[in-house]
Every structure is written in C-alpha cells, then in structure tokens.
Design a protein around this motif. Structure first.
Motif, PDB file in Angstrom:
ATOM      1  N   MET A   1       0.814  -1.206   0.000  1.00  0.00           N
ATOM      2  CA  MET A   1       0.000   0.000   0.000  1.00  0.00           C
ATOM      3  C   MET A   1       0.858   1.271   0.000  1.00  0.00           C
ATOM      4  O   MET A   1       0.519   2.269  -0.637  1.00  0.00           O
ATOM      5  CB  MET A   1      -0.943   0.004   1.201  1.00  0.00           C
ATOM      6  CG  MET A   1      -2.050  -1.042   1.134  1.00  0.00           C
ATOM      7  SD  MET A   1      -3.235  -0.736  -0.230  1.00  0.00           S
ATOM      8  CE  MET A   1      -2.599  -1.816  -1.508  1.00  0.00           C
TER       9      MET A   1
ATOM     10  N   LYS B   1       2.011   1.962  -3.464  1.00  0.00           N
ATOM     11  CA  LYS B   1       0.940   2.434  -4.348  1.00  0.00           C
ATOM     12  C   LYS B   1       0.477   3.850  -3.995  1.00  0.00           C
ATOM     13  O   LYS B   1      -0.206   4.495  -4.799  1.00  0.00           O
ATOM     14  CB  LYS B   1      -0.255   1.474  -4.275  1.00  0.00           C
ATOM     15  CG  LYS B   1      -0.059   0.172  -5.048  1.00  0.00           C
ATOM     16  CD  LYS B   1      -1.292  -0.705  -4.900  1.00  0.00           C
ATOM     17  CE  LYS B   1      -1.299  -1.819  -5.932  1.00  0.00           C
ATOM     18  NZ  LYS B   1      -1.559  -1.343  -7.283  1.00  0.00           N
ATOM     19  N   HIS B   2       0.838   4.324  -2.800  1.00  0.00           N
ATOM     20  CA  HIS B   2       0.349   5.632  -2.348  1.00  0.00           C
ATOM     21  C   HIS B   2       1.526   6.457  -1.816  1.00  0.00           C
ATOM     22  O   HIS B   2       1.734   6.555  -0.590  1.00  0.00           O
ATOM     23  CB  HIS B   2      -0.724   5.445  -1.275  1.00  0.00           C
ATOM     24  CG  HIS B   2      -1.908   4.668  -1.754  1.00  0.00           C
ATOM     25  ND1 HIS B   2      -2.971   5.252  -2.412  1.00  0.00           N
ATOM     26  CD2 HIS B   2      -2.180   3.337  -1.713  1.00  0.00           C
ATOM     27  CE1 HIS B   2      -3.852   4.322  -2.728  1.00  0.00           C
ATOM     28  NE2 HIS B   2      -3.401   3.154  -2.320  1.00  0.00           N
TER      29      HIS B   2
ATOM     30  N   ASP C   1       2.045   9.556  -1.450  1.00  0.00           N
ATOM     31  CA  ASP C   1       1.719  10.644  -0.534  1.00  0.00           C
ATOM     32  C   ASP C   1       1.645  10.128   0.902  1.00  0.00           C
ATOM     33  O   ASP C   1       2.101  10.790   1.852  1.00  0.00           O
ATOM     34  CB  ASP C   1       0.399  11.305  -0.935  1.00  0.00           C
ATOM     35  CG  ASP C   1      -0.746  10.314  -1.060  1.00  0.00           C
ATOM     36  OD1 ASP C   1      -0.487   9.142  -1.410  1.00  0.00           O
ATOM     37  OD2 ASP C   1      -1.911  10.702  -0.814  1.00  0.00           O
ATOM     38  N   CYS C   2       1.074   8.941   1.078  1.00  0.00           N
ATOM     39  CA  CYS C   2       1.025   8.316   2.406  1.00  0.00           C
ATOM     40  C   CYS C   2       2.436   7.970   2.890  1.00  0.00           C
ATOM     41  O   CYS C   2       2.759   8.137   4.077  1.00  0.00           O
ATOM     42  CB  CYS C   2       0.164   7.051   2.378  1.00  0.00           C
ATOM     43  SG  CYS C   2      -1.586   7.357   2.034  1.00  0.00           S
ATOM     44  N   TYR C   3       3.262   7.517   1.966  1.00  0.00           N
ATOM     45  CA  TYR C   3       4.632   7.155   2.329  1.00  0.00           C
ATOM     46  C   TYR C   3       5.407   8.386   2.808  1.00  0.00           C
ATOM     47  O   TYR C   3       6.180   8.323   3.767  1.00  0.00           O
ATOM     48  CB  TYR C   3       5.338   6.495   1.153  1.00  0.00           C
ATOM     49  CG  TYR C   3       6.722   5.965   1.497  1.00  0.00           C
ATOM     50  CD1 TYR C   3       6.904   5.145   2.602  1.00  0.00           C
ATOM     51  CD2 TYR C   3       7.838   6.291   0.728  1.00  0.00           C
ATOM     52  CE1 TYR C   3       8.152   4.651   2.927  1.00  0.00           C
ATOM     53  CE2 TYR C   3       9.090   5.799   1.043  1.00  0.00           C
ATOM     54  CZ  TYR C   3       9.251   4.990   2.153  1.00  0.00           C
ATOM     55  OH  TYR C   3      10.485   4.512   2.487  1.00  0.00           O
TER      56      TYR C   3
ATOM     57  N   SER D   1      -4.232  -1.275   5.873  1.00  0.00           N
ATOM     58  CA  SER D   1      -3.757  -2.373   5.030  1.00  0.00           C
ATOM     59  C   SER D   1      -4.379  -3.694   5.469  1.00  0.00           C
ATOM     60  O   SER D   1      -4.783  -4.520   4.641  1.00  0.00           O
ATOM     61  CB  SER D   1      -2.225  -2.467   5.086  1.00  0.00           C
ATOM     62  OG  SER D   1      -1.627  -1.258   4.659  1.00  0.00           O
TER      63      SER D   1
ATOM     64  N   SER E   1     -11.368   1.693  -1.112  1.00  0.00           N
ATOM     65  CA  SER E   1     -10.292   2.676  -1.264  1.00  0.00           C
ATOM     66  C   SER E   1      -9.351   2.613  -0.062  1.00  0.00           C
ATOM     67  O   SER E   1      -9.750   2.221   1.043  1.00  0.00           O
ATOM     68  CB  SER E   1     -10.863   4.090  -1.402  1.00  0.00           C
ATOM     69  OG  SER E   1     -11.462   4.497  -0.182  1.00  0.00           O
TER      70      SER E   1
ATOM     71  N   ASN F   1      -7.457   4.471   2.680  1.00  0.00           N
ATOM     72  CA  ASN F   1      -7.573   5.756   3.359  1.00  0.00           C
ATOM     73  C   ASN F   1      -7.203   5.603   4.838  1.00  0.00           C
ATOM     74  O   ASN F   1      -8.075   5.410   5.689  1.00  0.00           O
ATOM     75  CB  ASN F   1      -9.003   6.293   3.210  1.00  0.00           C
ATOM     76  CG  ASN F   1      -9.192   7.617   3.918  1.00  0.00           C
ATOM     77  OD1 ASN F   1      -8.220   8.301   4.253  1.00  0.00           O
ATOM     78  ND2 ASN F   1     -10.437   7.994   4.163  1.00  0.00           N
TER      79      ASN F   1
END
Length: 447
Positions: A273, A276-277, A279-281, A319, A369, A371
């Motif tokens: 996850m 794939k994201h 911005d979250c990382y 996750s 999604s 989030n």
C-alpha cells in the motif's frame, strides 16, 4: 322406549373424532409456533455441500467477492450452507461479530479442523474452554503487558537490525515476505521465549503449518502425514531446548502458527500500500524522521517511541482492513441459538468473516479505497476484526503490532526500496500470501 345403540355409538365416535381432531389441530399450531426456522440458503450436494466453491474462492483470495457476497445479495446477511461436511451458518456484520464472539463458551465454542487439532496439539489454548482457557490466556497476557513490552522492544530492535544487515546489505533484491517470515519466527523464539533458532527449524515448522487445514489422513505422502512427522521433529527440538511440558510445547507451536504467516502478510501488505500511495509514504517517512531526530545515533527505539507511530499504525490497520490476515473463523453451536429470527441448531458450525464489516460501506465509507485517515476516528467494537474479538481475541496482538512498527521503522529510515511487482496477486494456501513472495529492490541509505 327402546334405546338405539347404533345411534349412541355414532355420536360417541363422532365426539371422540372431534376431540382428537381438535387436539391435533391445537398441537399442530403449537408445534408450528415452536418450529425451528433455519436461515435461508442452499446446502449444496450431500456431504460436500458447497465446499468446492468455498475452497476455490478462498484459494484465489476472492472468498468475499465470489462466495460470501453473492449469497448475501441472494439470502441476506445470515445464510446457511454446508462446508467440509458440516451444516454451517455464515453471519456478517458488527452485531453478528459481537453476538457470536462475545458468547464464546456460552453459546458457541471454537471449532477447528481435526488436522489443526492434531498438529497444534490437544493442550494448546485453542482447544481449551472456560476457566482453563482464561488461565493460559492470562499467562500469555502477563508476558505481553506493559512491563513485558518494555523489555521486548529493544530485543526486537536488535533482532530486526541484525536480520536486515545480514539479509539486505549488499543485496539488490530480496523477497520481503520471506524475509519477514524468518524474522517473525526468530522474534518469537529468541526475543519472546529465549530459545535459539537452530538450522532447519523454520523449514520444519513450515512443514507443520502446511497441513493444518488438510484432510487428517495419515497416509504416507499426504500433506497431513508430512506435517505430522514435522510436528514430531519440532517436539524433539523444543525438548532439547528445555521446553518440556506438553501444554507449553503445544502453545509454542500455536504461537508460531498464529504469528508467523499473519504478521508477515500484514507487513507485506503495508509495504504494498505504501508503494501504491506515495503521498502516504511521505507522511509516514516524516513521522519516523521526527522520531530519530530526538535520538542519538545507535540508540534503540523505546516503547514511548512506538506510541508516537500513530500514522504508521493507521497505515498498517488500513492495510489489514483491505487485506485481513485471516478471513474469519469457525465456531460450533453448543446449544440451539436464536438469532435474527432464525434458529441455528446445536452442533451446527457458525462462520463469521472479517470481510462482512471490512468491505461494508455501512461501516467504512468507500470501503475498497485506501484511506489510513479513517482510523483517526475511533472504530466501533467488532467492526475492525483482523485479530478476532471476544474471549479469543488474538493474545499476540501487541507482539504483532511491535513487529510491524519496528520493522517499518528500520526499513524506511535505513533503506531505499521499491516493489518489483506492485500489482502482485494474493493467493491462499491455507493463509494469504503474495504469490511471488513480494520481491523488492533495496539499497542502504548509508552507502
């Protein structure tokens, strides 16, 4: 006046027939009122029922999409089927989770396949009921209380760093899933139990785990046969390591089973996850940079540092919501159960599922999604259930949390990494795992 005997007999018989008919009618009405109304659903073929459809969907990690959801749409949140030879009622939703998980030992009891019982051991906690279960669980809980966790954190930190240095330094690519499996195995034995991991021990344990859901057929060459032989080898290894009480051995085997694949899968899905994201990382990376900015070089993490990883734990929980390490579990009715206007007969199995709430828009807006911020708010009980709930909620929950957060910390602060296959499929045998082992490109930040 002459008495007409035949006329009297007629009225006597007529009256008796009337009384009997009336009594029968009253009995029938009363019976119908008490009649058990089974949940709707289809039992499938004799004996095997819908087992093949269930296993095929599970193997593809599509249990909810291909098996549960179509039946919910057809029959409702509560439906009957037949799985692995047993009439089974599948229940979905937070209230169902609360009802059945909180009524452990009262209305239901844990129900595992006979192969699992043989391989985990008759004296493990999953086979214990009532007071004995409470006592063993209390002993496990004591070692994972606040004081126990304080002692565990530096041990796990050292284990993770040594493991990464040994397996990642100088490598261009590694299997993340395989790495975390060997790491979580070592943590259980060396950090929690104080037992040195001997060469071949991990592979032997994994042979045991291969047969936990296989048919319990002791035939040379079968999965169960190989697993049973591996279990006997494990007992010899543990006795050699001064673990001798059968109850202790059985619970060590169960602890490895419960922590090994599930924690490794949760870590793998967390990194999937994050990849794939981005911005979250970025947000997660800043959280860990803030933690190390207040520490001296070489200092281990503390339990207080772990508490600061709030966003990281949100990412990990989101996750696990999308990729739960378990699909649910079976219970057996130990009495007739009245639920939602239906009767679940004594002896029937009950299957609750994580997907029944995790993928439900009633509990999680836009459920498919990713989030993490949804976990900023308190999640109601029995909605987020990757660790189960009730008296049998996973006793190793805090250990799993430490493993995940500490591993993420040292990877993101000491290594650059990327997934080889961001869309790698998930399969199950019997638990979920990334089909290709989740290979990652990795390089040290300090070279």
């Amino acid at each position: 006046m002459a008495v007409d005997i035949s006329n009297i007999l007629f009225w006597v018989v007529f009256t008796l027939v009337g009384v009997i008919s009336f009594s029968f009618m009253i009995h029938k009405i009363s019976y119908n009122r008490k009649k058990k109304i089974l949940p709707p659903g289809e039992m499938g073929f004799p004996l095997i029922g819908e087992t093949m459809e269930f296993l095929n969907a599970q193997r593809k990690n599509q249990l909810f999409e291909e098996f549960v959801q179509p039946r919910i749409l057809k029959h409702g949140k509560v439906f009957k089927t037949r799985l692995m030879g047993s009439p089974t009622v599948v229940v979905n939703g937070a209230e169902a989770n609360r009802f059945f998980l909180s009524n452990e030992f009262k209305l239901v009891e844990s129900s595992w396949p006979s192969s699992s019982v043989h391989l985990m051991g008759m004296d493990c906690i999953m086979q214990k009921q009532g007071e004995r279960h409470r006592i063993i669980r209390g002993l496990i809980g004591t070692s994972l209380g606040y004081a126990g966790l304080e002692v565990l954190v530096p041990k796990i930190c050292n284990s993770v760093q040594l493991h990464l240095a040994k397996n990642c330094r100088g490598q261009e690519s590694i299997s993340l899933y395989r790495l975390t499996k060997s790491l979580t195995f070592s943590i259980v034995f060396e950090c929690l139990l104080g037992v040195n991991v001997e060469p071949g021990m991990l592979e032997t344990f994994e042979r045991v785990l291969e047969g936990v859901f296989a048919p319990a057929i002791m035939f040379p060459g079968s999965k169960f046969f190989r697993s049973k032989k591996a279990r006997q080898q494990i007992e010899k290894m543990l006795v050699k390591g001064e673990i001798s009480e059968q109850e202790v051995i059985d619970n060590v085997v169960l602890l490895v089973f419960a922590a090994h694949d599930t924690t490794s899968f949760s870590i793998a899905m967390t990194f999937k996850m994050l990849a794939k994201h981005p911005d979250c990382y970025t947000t997660l990376l800043q959280e860990h940079a803030d933690i190390i900015s207040n520490k001296r070089s070489g200092d281990n993490l503390t339990l207080e540092d772990i508490k600061k990883m709030k966003y990281t734990w949100q990412v990990a929980r989101e996750s696990m919501r999308l990729f739960p390490p378990i699909f649910g579990s079976f219970r057996k009715a130990i009495a007739d159960i009245d639920y939602e206007g239906f009767t679940i007969p004594k002896g029937w199995k009950v299957l609750w599922t994580t997907y029944g709430t995790h993928y439900n828009a009633e509990y999680f807006k836009d459920p498919l999604s990713f989030n993490p911020s949804r976990f900023e708010e308190e999640i109601p009980p029995y909605v987020f259930v990757p660790f189960g709930g009730g008296p049998r909620v996973c006793a190793g929950y805090q250990l799993a949390k430490l493993n995940i957060l500490i591993f993420v910390h040292y990877i993101v602060t000491q290594y650059d990494w990327s997934l080889h296959y961001p869309d790698e499929t998930i399969t199950m045998d019997p638990l979920p795992f990334p089909s290709q082992g989740m290979p990652i490109k990795i390089s040290s930040k300090f070279i």
